[in-house]
Design a protein around this motif. Structure first.
Motif, PDB file in Angstrom:
ATOM      1  N   PHE A 113     -24.286   3.771  53.947  1.00 19.44           N
ATOM      2  CA  PHE A 113     -25.431   4.636  54.254  1.00 19.44           C
ATOM      3  C   PHE A 113     -25.436   4.860  55.767  1.00 19.44           C
ATOM      4  CE2 PHE A 113     -26.517   1.943  50.604  1.00 19.44           C
ATOM      5  CZ  PHE A 113     -26.805   2.901  49.639  1.00 19.44           C
ATOM      6  N   PRO A 114     -24.804   5.909  56.237  1.00 21.85           N
ATOM      7  CA  PRO A 114     -24.624   6.106  57.682  1.00 21.85           C
ATOM      8  C   PRO A 114     -25.918   6.152  58.480  1.00 21.85           C
ATOM      9  CG  PRO A 114     -23.251   7.630  56.416  1.00 21.85           C
ATOM     10  CD  PRO A 114     -24.181   6.981  55.440  1.00 21.85           C
ATOM     11  N   HIS A 115     -27.021   6.563  57.830  1.00 19.61           N
ATOM     12  CA  HIS A 115     -28.281   6.734  58.558  1.00 19.61           C
ATOM     13  C   HIS A 115     -29.275   5.594  58.294  1.00 19.61           C
ATOM     14  CE1 HIS A 115     -26.790  10.774  59.328  1.00 19.61           C
ATOM     15  NE2 HIS A 115     -26.614  10.937  58.034  1.00 19.61           N
ATOM     16  N   LEU A 116     -28.835   4.521  57.662  1.00 18.41           N
ATOM     17  CA  LEU A 116     -29.738   3.441  57.269  1.00 18.41           C
ATOM     18  C   LEU A 116     -30.321   2.743  58.495  1.00 18.41           C
ATOM     19  CD1 LEU A 116     -30.895   1.913  54.832  1.00 18.41           C
ATOM     20  CD2 LEU A 116     -28.977   0.318  55.021  1.00 18.41           C
ATOM     21  N   ARG A 117     -31.659   2.631  58.506  1.00 14.40           N
ATOM     22  CA  ARG A 117     -32.348   1.961  59.597  1.00 14.40           C
ATOM     23  C   ARG A 117     -33.212   0.792  59.115  1.00 14.40           C
ATOM     24  NH1 ARG A 117     -28.913   4.216  61.372  1.00 14.40           N
ATOM     25  NH2 ARG A 117     -28.802   5.789  63.010  1.00 14.40           N
ATOM     26  N   SER A 118     -33.704   0.861  57.879  1.00 11.85           N
ATOM     27  CA  SER A 118     -34.590  -0.184  57.367  1.00 11.85           C
ATOM     28  C   SER A 118     -34.067  -0.679  56.023  1.00 11.85           C
ATOM     29  CB  SER A 118     -36.018   0.356  57.209  1.00 11.85           C
ATOM     30  OG  SER A 118     -36.869  -0.610  56.630  1.00 11.85           O
ATOM     31  N   LEU A 119     -33.895  -1.993  55.888  1.00 15.51           N
ATOM     32  CA  LEU A 119     -33.372  -2.597  54.664  1.00 15.51           C
ATOM     33  C   LEU A 119     -34.306  -3.701  54.192  1.00 15.51           C
ATOM     34  CD1 LEU A 119     -31.036  -3.039  52.587  1.00 15.51           C
ATOM     35  CD2 LEU A 119     -30.099  -4.708  54.212  1.00 15.51           C
ATOM     36  N   ALA A 120     -34.716  -3.631  52.911  1.00 14.42           N
ATOM     37  CA  ALA A 120     -35.542  -4.675  52.296  1.00 14.42           C
ATOM     38  C   ALA A 120     -34.849  -5.129  51.022  1.00 14.42           C
ATOM     39  CB  ALA A 120     -36.936  -4.147  51.986  1.00 14.42           C
ATOM     40  N   LEU A 121     -34.529  -6.411  50.937  1.00  9.62           N
ATOM     41  CA  LEU A 121     -33.868  -6.981  49.765  1.00  9.62           C
ATOM     42  C   LEU A 121     -34.696  -8.130  49.216  1.00  9.62           C
ATOM     43  CD1 LEU A 121     -30.093  -7.173  50.828  1.00  9.62           C
ATOM     44  CD2 LEU A 121     -31.123  -5.585  49.212  1.00  9.62           C
ATOM     45  N   SER A 122     -34.923  -8.095  47.898  1.00 13.39           N
ATOM     46  CA  SER A 122     -35.596  -9.211  47.217  1.00 13.39           C
ATOM     47  C   SER A 122     -34.727  -9.627  46.032  1.00 13.39           C
ATOM     48  CB  SER A 122     -36.987  -8.788  46.735  1.00 13.39           C
ATOM     49  OG  SER A 122     -37.791  -8.369  47.813  1.00 13.39           O
ATOM     50  N   PRO A 123     -33.566 -10.212  46.311  1.00 12.16           N
ATOM     51  CA  PRO A 123     -32.626 -10.519  45.223  1.00 12.16           C
ATOM     52  C   PRO A 123     -32.913 -11.847  44.542  1.00 12.16           C
ATOM     53  CG  PRO A 123     -31.632 -11.065  47.311  1.00 12.16           C
ATOM     54  CD  PRO A 123     -33.006 -10.534  47.621  1.00 12.16           C
ATOM     55  N   ARG A 124     -32.658 -11.874  43.241  1.00 11.05           N
ATOM     56  CA  ARG A 124     -32.685 -13.135  42.508  1.00 11.05           C
ATOM     57  C   ARG A 124     -31.333 -13.240  41.796  1.00 11.05           C
ATOM     58  NH1 ARG A 124     -37.581 -15.964  39.312  1.00 11.05           N
ATOM     59  NH2 ARG A 124     -36.484 -17.855  38.722  1.00 11.05           N
ATOM     60  N   ILE A 125     -30.308 -13.471  42.556  1.00  9.89           N
ATOM     61  CA  ILE A 125     -28.935 -13.489  42.069  1.00  9.89           C
ATOM     62  C   ILE A 125     -28.307 -14.832  42.434  1.00  9.89           C
ATOM     63  CG2 ILE A 125     -26.710 -12.291  42.095  1.00  9.89           C
ATOM     64  CD1 ILE A 125     -28.929 -10.524  41.121  1.00  9.89           C
ATOM     65  N   VAL A 126     -27.648 -15.462  41.490  1.00  5.26           N
ATOM     66  CA  VAL A 126     -26.989 -16.742  41.761  1.00  5.26           C
ATOM     67  C   VAL A 126     -25.478 -16.636  41.591  1.00  5.26           C
ATOM     68  CG1 VAL A 126     -28.998 -18.088  41.114  1.00  5.26           C
ATOM     69  CG2 VAL A 126     -27.340 -17.489  39.356  1.00  5.26           C
ATOM     70  N   THR A 127     -24.986 -15.417  41.457  1.00  6.59           N
ATOM     71  CA  THR A 127     -23.562 -15.208  41.242  1.00  6.59           C
ATOM     72  C   THR A 127     -22.748 -15.691  42.446  1.00  6.59           C
ATOM     73  OG1 THR A 127     -23.985 -13.288  39.855  1.00  6.59           O
ATOM     74  CG2 THR A 127     -21.795 -13.462  40.825  1.00  6.59           C
ATOM     75  N   VAL A 128     -21.621 -16.313  42.159  1.00  5.30           N
ATOM     76  CA  VAL A 128     -20.664 -16.648  43.201  1.00  5.30           C
ATOM     77  C   VAL A 128     -19.714 -15.463  43.329  1.00  5.30           C
ATOM     78  CG1 VAL A 128     -18.860 -18.226  43.939  1.00  5.30           C
ATOM     79  CG2 VAL A 128     -20.837 -19.098  42.671  1.00  5.30           C
ATOM     80  N   TRP A 129     -19.553 -14.964  44.544  1.00  7.28           N
ATOM     81  CA  TRP A 129     -18.822 -13.710  44.742  1.00  7.28           C
ATOM     82  C   TRP A 129     -17.329 -13.978  44.874  1.00  7.28           C
ATOM     83  CZ3 TRP A 129     -21.878  -9.584  44.081  1.00  7.28           C
ATOM     84  CH2 TRP A 129     -23.248  -9.772  44.248  1.00  7.28           C
ATOM     85  N   HIS A 130     -16.684 -14.336  43.754  1.00  7.24           N
ATOM     86  CA  HIS A 130     -15.259 -14.654  43.802  1.00  7.24           C
ATOM     87  C   HIS A 130     -14.407 -13.436  44.150  1.00  7.24           C
ATOM     88  CE1 HIS A 130     -15.944 -18.662  42.282  1.00  7.24           C
ATOM     89  NE2 HIS A 130     -16.590 -18.191  41.228  1.00  7.24           N
ATOM     90  N   SER A 131     -14.881 -12.247  43.819  1.00  9.18           N
ATOM     91  CA  SER A 131     -14.076 -11.039  44.007  1.00  9.18           C
ATOM     92  C   SER A 131     -14.114 -10.520  45.436  1.00  9.18           C
ATOM     93  CB  SER A 131     -14.555  -9.936  43.051  1.00  9.18           C
ATOM     94  OG  SER A 131     -15.904  -9.612  43.315  1.00  9.18           O
ATOM     95  N   TRP A 132     -14.827 -11.212  46.307  1.00  7.69           N
ATOM     96  CA  TRP A 132     -14.946 -10.742  47.682  1.00  7.69           C
ATOM     97  C   TRP A 132     -14.151 -11.663  48.610  1.00  7.69           C
ATOM     98  CZ3 TRP A 132     -17.835  -6.474  49.436  1.00  7.69           C
ATOM     99  CH2 TRP A 132     -18.536  -5.808  48.438  1.00  7.69           C
ATOM    100  N   PRO A 133     -12.962 -11.244  49.031  1.00  2.70           N
ATOM    101  CA  PRO A 133     -12.135 -12.109  49.891  1.00  2.70           C
ATOM    102  C   PRO A 133     -12.759 -12.355  51.252  1.00  2.70           C
ATOM    103  CG  PRO A 133     -11.204  -9.885  49.761  1.00  2.70           C
ATOM    104  CD  PRO A 133     -12.313  -9.951  48.743  1.00  2.70           C
ATOM    105  N   THR A 134     -13.685 -11.477  51.666  1.00  8.73           N
ATOM    106  CA  THR A 134     -14.296 -11.617  52.989  1.00  8.73           C
ATOM    107  C   THR A 134     -15.532 -12.507  52.976  1.00  8.73           C
ATOM    108  OG1 THR A 134     -15.554  -9.581  52.599  1.00  8.73           O
ATOM    109  CG2 THR A 134     -13.454  -9.384  53.762  1.00  8.73           C
ATOM    110  N   GLY A 135     -15.859 -13.110  51.824  1.00  7.98           N
ATOM    111  CA  GLY A 135     -17.028 -13.977  51.763  1.00  7.98           C
ATOM    112  C   GLY A 135     -18.244 -13.254  51.228  1.00  7.98           C
ATOM    113  N   GLY A 138     -26.499   0.245  62.437  1.00 14.28           N
ATOM    114  CA  GLY A 138     -27.683   0.961  62.909  1.00 14.28           C
ATOM    115  C   GLY A 138     -28.992   0.409  62.398  1.00 14.28           C
ATOM    116  N   ILE A 139     -28.958  -0.613  61.538  1.00  9.92           N
ATOM    117  CA  ILE A 139     -30.189  -1.181  60.977  1.00  9.92           C
ATOM    118  C   ILE A 139     -31.059  -1.767  62.094  1.00  9.92           C
ATOM    119  CG2 ILE A 139     -31.119  -3.027  59.533  1.00  9.92           C
ATOM    120  CD1 ILE A 139     -28.795  -2.647  57.646  1.00  9.92           C
ATOM    121  N   THR A 140     -32.334  -1.391  62.079  1.00  6.20           N
ATOM    122  CA  THR A 140     -33.275  -1.915  63.073  1.00  6.20           C
ATOM    123  C   THR A 140     -34.345  -2.816  62.452  1.00  6.20           C
ATOM    124  OG1 THR A 140     -34.672   0.067  62.869  1.00  6.20           O
ATOM    125  CG2 THR A 140     -32.958   0.088  64.570  1.00  6.20           C
TER     126      THR A 140
END
Length: 414
Positions: A156-178, A190-192
């Motif tokens: 999202f090139p113009h993203l400035r505000s992010l709100a996350l309320s996750p309830r996730i316990v998944t282990v991200w095995h598919s993400w080599p970068t962590g 650009g998030i402020t």
């Protein structure tokens, strides 16, 4: 109104101003209904009406104006319309409750091989002009996990505000970068403003090598243990820490955990001028908590959401110096003790009031302070009076206002 009427031939900026005025109404359903009608007036009106109509999209399971069931059907049908018409390009503010994907569509909106979950993912992938994004879910499900994984891959090139309320316990095995959240934040420099209302079982992993993130952040809201994300945020100005759980049944253990979490914050953050705590009980401002606040946020001007501890009351009443800290928070101007307290916390409220009057002994630049507290459930006596104090340049009480507990907070001077 015909296509030949004068109103259909306004200058382009007039259409935009009219739509902005409609969006100021305090009735979401009426706003959307009016914008829909304006979009059908003429070809001149349609572009601006559609842009305004789809500027903010809320996808959840209820619509207060229409009732929960009607609102749910209306929202689900809206998802299909956005996808079919390509309206996601107009979205600037996007709020999604991922649990909506569990509901069924009406038959006329169903598409074989294209379930509701995939339509939500489609909106996430195509809403490239989003500036404010809010994602939540209350149920840990495979669908929610998959959608959140797609979200973290989006840009999202113009993203400035992010709100996350996750309830996730998944282990991200598919993400080599962590942890993919870290990579997502790195991709959106650009998030402020960030708000993380993560459940306790959601681990944010900062182990290993990871890119610098949140370099332009100005406002953070979230758990103290997630505030370790703030490393490198030299622009940070406003912090709100959600301390949970913190209740009277195990306050000491929760307080110790809070101190440990604060020690993990890579401070100091010299640009932070405002700090707020929220919790069911406390936190109580004592020597250890004050030490960590002073280390992380040495230039605070406003501090609220705490309760004054008996330790601090005793120290202020008997000393002219600071508790093993050199000039704590020397720029602090406003201190608001607004947190809930245990009923048995203080033996004598008159001593607390005396300590409040002597707070400039500890905070040399303090201009105002207040105590606005309630006792937790099962109280046997009325909470203490609301107390507001202002101080002169020499640290003496300039004004003092006391109000009974039942008087609304809005009536107390600020």
């Amino acid at each position: 109104m015909s296509r030949y009427s004068p109103a259909a031939k306004f200058p382009l900026e007039i259409y935009g101003r009219i739509m902005e005025e409609v969006r100021q109404w305090d009735d979401k359903f009426l706003e959307e209904q009016t914008l829909c009608r304006l979009s059908r007036v003429s070809k001149s009106w349609r572009p601006e009406a559609l842009r305004s109509l789809w500027r903010k999209v809320t996808i959840n399971n209820a619509d207060p104006e229409k009732g929960i069931h009607t609102g749910r059907h209306r929202t689900i049908s809206m998802i299909s319309v956005i996808v079919a018409k390509g309206y996601s390009q107009h979205i600037r503010v996007l709020e999604i409750d991922l649990d909506v994907s569990r509901y069924c569509e009406k038959s006329k909106y169903e598409t074989e091989g294209f379930p509701l979950e995939d339509k939500i993912i489609n909106i996430l992938c195509t809403a490239v002009n989003v500036q404010e994004l809010s994602i939540s879910n209350r149920i840990d499900s495979l669908e929610s996990n998959e959608m959140l994984e797609f979200l973290y891959r989006c840009r999202f090139p113009h993203l400035r505000s992010l709100a996350l309320s996750p309830r996730i316990v998944t282990v991200w095995h598919s993400w080599p970068t962590g942890d993919p959240l870290i990579q997502f934040l790195a991709n959106h420099s650009g998030i402020t403003e960030v708000s993380l209302h993560a459940m306790d079982e959601y681990p944010i992993d900062l182990t290993g090598n990871h890119p610098r993130i949140l370099l332009n952040l100005k406002k953070y809201e979230g758990r103290p243990k997630d505030a370790k994300l703030l490393k490198g945020s030299a622009t940070l100005q406003d912090v709100k820490l959600l301390v949970c759980p913190m209740d009277e049944e195990d306050y000491e253990g929760a307080h110790e955990k809070l101190i440990r979490d604060l020690k993990l914050i890579d401070g100091p953050f010299p640009s932070v001028h405002r700090l707020e705590f929220t919790a069911d009980c406390g936190p109580y401002l004592d020597k250890d908590l004050l030490s960590e606040i002073n280390r992380c946020f040495p230039n605070l001007r406003h501090l609220e959401g705490l309760a004054i501890s008996p330790e601090l009351v005793k120290f202020i009443r008997s000393s002219n110096g600071s508790p093993n800290i050199k000039s704590p928070l020397p720029r602090l101007e406003s201190l608001l003790f607004t947190a809930n307290e245990e009923e048995r916390l203080h033996d004598d409220d008159n001593e607390v009031e005396e300590a409040m009057e002597k707070l400039p002994r500890l905070f040399s630049n303090l201009q105002s302070a207040c105590r606005f507290t309630d006792y937790l459930w099962g109280r046997t006596k009325e909470p203490p009076d609301h107390l507001f104090l202002s101080f002169d340049d020499r640290g003496y009480v300039q004004t003092k206002v006391k109000k009974p507990f039942h008087v609304p907070e809005e009536s107390i001077p600020v």
